[in-house]
Design a protein around this motif. Structure first.
Motif, PDB file in Angstrom:
ATOM      1  N   VAL A 126     -55.478 -50.824  24.597  1.00  0.00           N
ATOM      2  CA  VAL A 126     -54.203 -50.947  23.889  1.00  0.00           C
ATOM      3  C   VAL A 126     -53.200 -51.627  24.808  1.00  0.00           C
ATOM      4  N   GLY A 174     -48.011 -49.360  23.213  1.00  0.00           N
ATOM      5  CA  GLY A 174     -48.767 -48.968  22.032  1.00  0.00           C
ATOM      6  C   GLY A 174     -49.096 -47.488  22.017  1.00  0.00           C
ATOM      7  N   SER A 175     -49.891 -47.108  21.024  1.00  0.00           N
ATOM      8  CA  SER A 175     -50.242 -45.702  20.817  1.00  0.00           C
ATOM      9  C   SER A 175     -51.742 -45.549  20.604  1.00  0.00           C
TER      10      SER A 175
END
Length: 121
Positions: free
Chosen positions: A10, A14-15
Motif C-alpha cells: 500500500v 493508505g489503509s
C-alpha cells in the motif's frame, strides 16, 4: 491455530485491514494482540484487546492510526490500519493469551504465522 491475513502493498497514507481468524480455539476465551517485526529488528508490540473487548492498548507509534477490534461471533480479531507510513512496513503477527491482556510479547501463548505489510513512500 491462528491465521493472519490481509497484508499487502500500500502507498503511504493508505489503509489496510488485517484479520486474525482462530480455528480450533474460541477466540472469546483469549486476550488478543498484534505484534510486528521489521527486517533486522525485534518483534514489537502494536496493540492488544481484552477478552471482552472492553480494554485496548496501543503502542505510541500507532495510536490514533490503528484500531483493534474483535468479533467473537466470527472468532476473528481485526487490525484496521489507517494513515500508513513506510515505517509501518513489517510482518504482522497475531497472538492469543488465555488470561489477562498484556503488551508483553513473551506472555502470549499462541501465535499466527504472520502477514506482510509493505508501505511504499
Amino acid at each position: 491455530q491462528l491465521q493472519a491475513s490481509g497484508g499487502g502493498l500500500v502507498q503511504a497514507g493508505g489503509s489496510l485491514r488485517l484479520s486474525c481468524a482462530a480455528s480450533g480455539r474460541t477466540v472469546s476465551n483469549y486476550a488478543m494482540g498484534w505484534f510486528r517485526q521489521a527486517p533486522g529488528k525485534e518483534r514489537e508490540f502494536v496493540t492488544a484487546i481484552s477478552r471482552s473487548g472492553g480494554s485496548t492498548y496501543y503502542a505510541d507509534s500507532v495510536k490514533g492510526r490503528f484500531t483493534i477490534s474483535r468479533d467473537n461471533a466470527k472468532n476473528t480479531v481485526y487490525l484496521q490500519m489507517n494513515s500508513l507510513k513506510p515505517e509501518d512496513t513489517a510482518v504482522y503477527f497475531c497472538a492469543a493469551r488465555l488470561v489477562a491482556v498484556t503488551i508483553i510479547k513473551d506472555d502470549y501463548d499462541y501465535w499466527g504465522q504472520g502477514t506482510l505489510v509493505t508501505v511504499s513512500s
